[in-house]
Scaffold this active site. Structure first.
Site, PDB file in Angstrom:
ATOM      1  N   GLU A 114      71.215  42.699  37.942  1.00 31.80           N
ATOM      2  CA  GLU A 114      71.236  43.948  38.702  1.00 31.80           C
ATOM      3  C   GLU A 114      70.087  43.968  39.708  1.00 31.80           C
ATOM      4  O   GLU A 114      68.996  43.486  39.399  1.00 31.80           O
ATOM      5  CB  GLU A 114      71.062  45.161  37.764  1.00 31.80           C
ATOM      6  CG  GLU A 114      71.976  45.171  36.562  1.00 31.80           C
ATOM      7  CD  GLU A 114      71.474  46.122  35.468  1.00 31.80           C
ATOM      8  OE1 GLU A 114      70.676  47.027  35.794  1.00 31.80           O
ATOM      9  OE2 GLU A 114      71.869  45.935  34.307  1.00 31.80           O
ATOM     10  N   LYS A 116      66.860  45.413  41.361  1.00 31.53           N
ATOM     11  CA  LYS A 116      65.807  46.289  40.831  1.00 31.53           C
ATOM     12  C   LYS A 116      65.471  47.338  41.892  1.00 31.53           C
ATOM     13  O   LYS A 116      64.727  47.079  42.829  1.00 31.53           O
ATOM     14  CB  LYS A 116      64.561  45.485  40.460  1.00 31.53           C
ATOM     15  CG  LYS A 116      63.475  46.318  39.783  1.00 31.53           C
ATOM     16  CD  LYS A 116      62.298  45.443  39.386  1.00 31.53           C
ATOM     17  CE  LYS A 116      61.241  46.269  38.658  1.00 31.53           C
ATOM     18  NZ  LYS A 116      60.659  47.320  39.524  1.00 31.53           N
TER      19      LYS A 116
END
EC number: 6.5.1.2
Length: 670
Positions: A114, A116
């Site tokens: 993912e 950040k």
């Protein structure tokens, strides 16, 4: 030895505690993340080497900052922890090996990847699908109740859809999108209100407003990235990635960039792909988060004091760094804008060595309180010019010097003008200033100005770079032989260009005024000035009050005109041009044939099939109408061709008359 080490550890603890307070509690960090990370890693290394000297209250054992008194405190039933960081592929590989060793398994470990997000972490608690509480992360154990504020964020659902758990806590990040951040700061500057140093500060500060109506006006966005508390009876997938997709099905916003990979190489590929696209995303990110995807394996791996063992953040090269200002230069842009540029001790920012950074303008220098010799934070993001974002005033040496803004152009020594209400200072030597020369001559030769056929931008650039023309007047001194030596020109082309230049020696006063490139004096204003004053000498001698008698000339435009003609260098160039160029004196400068549409204002948009937009403009102006570039309440009607866009929408919302081509033809023929 141990005494000096212990002293350094105490210094680091004090610094980090202070920076934590600035970041988490005040939403105004004084140092960039890279400086904080450097100090944090130094303390962590010393604690590893000297465990007997480690303090029980060390910042390496804590998460965030304590809740503030003005908000009700909220206990997190499941702690909201931070993440450990990896700053290289080697450090990530070491993390991956630790995971495999702790799991003691040969099976492939899947990671969920993912971006950040660099915003503010929040917790949303839903009961029976309804949002009942919003909270900040705080120190990880307790945070601040910001329920009313998070309810104002447009993409935070107040009610979830589908078969949701009885109690569900969603963790995520609140960010301010980059485009919205720039617009918000610009509006704040215009209102002379506080501007934020970066989107992260803007998001965090907006969430901690005591008046939720203020938060509601801030362009915030939420992304869910994990679950906290879940009803015990709830059955959810074992995959973290699948759980995020489930959140999306329930109506929560989830980042579209998440994906799963099955190898260290896959993680590295994801990191490089997101890093390459970092500058195209509409939100700030400072790295990538890798999480063991299996919830069961996450539980097996567990936690350390401040972070889970099953996740790590691999940081991107820092976009902010500290360095020292060694001096300031003042650059002159193509429109005459004077920009102060700080000379810096070279520093690596985002993988690029930076030795200069913009200070924008005099107002920004004053706002920052920056001086030569200061330690400053430099930010560089993508193709954006590096800029000074803050001064580290507690590192200010005694011998700093004030930055003095010049009164005269550093290139041509013409006066510098700053119009009241504008931040930008400008050189007034437009036709004379070498820094503005190319753009001034391109404008002079353009179709709506002197209309020199064949004198394109590339030829202008070649002429200026060869130092053959220093002002527009030099165009009329060029010989056919000189022009023939230009690349890809040839004798015939040179003769055609020379003839095209000579053909403009007879023009109109309106075209000549427009060609001078006076700030804010467009084609329509040039026509109005020519019609009013009838000759150039009268215009040159006019004072502000006389100029403001001309339609559409206000105080600001009048000031630009007066400043232009009072500048000695401009006077010289205008005098030289008059040796070559003439126009009918004392005649009406425009092509107005009738005043039938006098007092009416039209706007033209879209593509016309029977004439060009310029032809339509000329036809309307010949009947006394004014043709404007934007729609307003003062607009009489909008002429809309094919593919009319936002101007048509605005005109409809204002209830204005809309004319198609047939209606325009009837209007012109009446």
């Amino acid at each position: 030895m141990n005494q000096s080490v212990h002293q350094r550890m105490q210094e680091l603890e004090q610094l980090l505690n202070r920076y934590n307070q600035e970041y988490y509690e005040n939403d105004e960090p004084s140092v960039p993340d890279a400086e904080y990370d450097r100090l944090f890693r130094e303390l962590k290394t010393l604690e590893t080497e000297h465990p007997d000297l480690k303090s029980a209250q060390s910042p390496t054992m804590k998460v965030g900052g304590k809740p503030l008194g003005q908000f009700r405190s909220v206990e997190h039933e499941v702690p909201m922890l931070s993440l450990d960081n990896a700053f290289s592929v080697d450090e990530f590989e070491a993390f991956s090996k630790r995971v495999e060793q702790r799991l003691d398994t040969n099976q492939t470990v899947t990671f969920c990847c993912e971006p950040k997000l660099d915003g503010a972490a929040v917790s949303l608690l839903y009961e029976n699908g309804l949002l009942v509480r919003g909270a900040t992360r705080g120190d990880g154990q307790s945070g601040e109740d910001i329920t009313e504020n998070v309810k104002t964020i447009r993409n935070v659902p107040l009610k979830l859809s589908g078969d949701v758990p009885e109690r569900l806590e969603v963790r995520g990040e609140v960010v301010m999108p980059l485009g919205a951040f720039e617009r918000f700061n610009e509006q704040a500057r215009q209102r002379e209100e506080k501007v934020f140093a970066n989107p992260r500060n803007a998001a965090a500060g907006s969430l901690r407003q005591l008046d939720s109506r203020i938060t509601a006006k801030r362009p915030l966005h939420f992304y869910a990235y994990s679950l906290g508390l879940i009803s015990e009876t709830t059955q959810l997938p074992d995959s973290h990635h699948q759980r995020l997709l489930q959140l999306k099905d329930w109506g929560l916003p989830v980042n579209i960039e998440i994906k799963t990979v099955d190898s260290v190489q896959g993680c590295d590929d994801y990191y490089e792909a997101i890093l390459a696209r970092r500058d195209t995303l509409n939100y700030d990110i400072d790295g990538v988060v890798f999480k063991v995807d299996s919830i069961r394996l996450q539980q097996d791996l567990g936690f350390v004091a401040r972070a889970p063992r099953w996740a790590i953040a691999r940081k991107f090269p820092a976009q902010e760094q500290l360095t020292t200002i060694t001096g300031v230069d003042f650059q002159v842009g193509r429109t005459g804008a004077i920009t102060p540029v700080a000379r810096l001790e070279p520093v690596n920012v985002g993988g690029v060595t930076v030795s200069n950074a913009t200070l924008h303008n005099a107002d920004e220098i004053e706002r920052l309180g920056v001086r030569i010799g200061d330690c400053v934070s430099i930010r560089r993001a993508g193709d954006v010019i590096p800029q000074v974002v803050s001064v580290i005033k507690d590192k200010r040496p005694e011998n700093t010097k004030a930055i003095e803004f010049p009164q005269h152009c550093p290139i041509c020594q013409s006066d510098i003008e700053r119009v009241e209400g504008e931040a930008v200072a400008r050189c007034t030597g437009g036709l004379y200033c070498a820094a503005q020369r190319k753009e001034a001559i391109k404008h002079f030769a353009s179709r709506k100005a002197m209309d020199i056929d064949g004198l394109g931008d590339k030829i202008v650039e070649q002429l200026v770079e060869r130092d053959w023309i220093k002002s527009p007047a030099d165009l009329y001194r060029l010989s056919k032989a000189e022009l023939a030596t230009l690349p890809r020109m040839g004798a015939k082309s040179a003769e055609n260009l020379r003839n095209a230049i000579k053909a403009t020696q007879e023009t109109t006063l309106a075209r000549f005024i427009y060609a001078l490139g006076i700030r804010e004096v467009g084609e329509a204003t040039a026509n109005a000035l020519a019609n009013h004053f009838k000759n150039l000498d009268a215009l040159i001698a006019a004072e502000s009050e006389q100029l403001q008698e001309v339609p559409d000339v206000g105080a600001v435009v009048a000031k630009h005109i007066v400043a232009f003609f009072h500048e000695a260098h401009n006077q010289q160039v205008v005098a030289e041009l008059r040796e070559f160029i003439s126009w009918p004196e004392g005649e009406e400068a425009s092509s107005v044939q009738s005043d039938r549409l006098s007092g009416n204002t039209y706007v033209i948009t879209g593509t016309l099939s029977t004439m060009t937009r310029d032809e339509a403009k000329s036809a309307l102006e010949a009947l006394g109408a004014k043709v404007a570039s934007s729609v307003s309440k003062k607009t009489t009607a909008l002429v809309a061709g094919e593919n009319a866009g936002s101007k048509l929408t605005k005109a409809q919302s204002l209830g204005l008359d809309i004319l198609d081509e047939n209606a325009l033809a009837e209007l012109l023929s009446d």
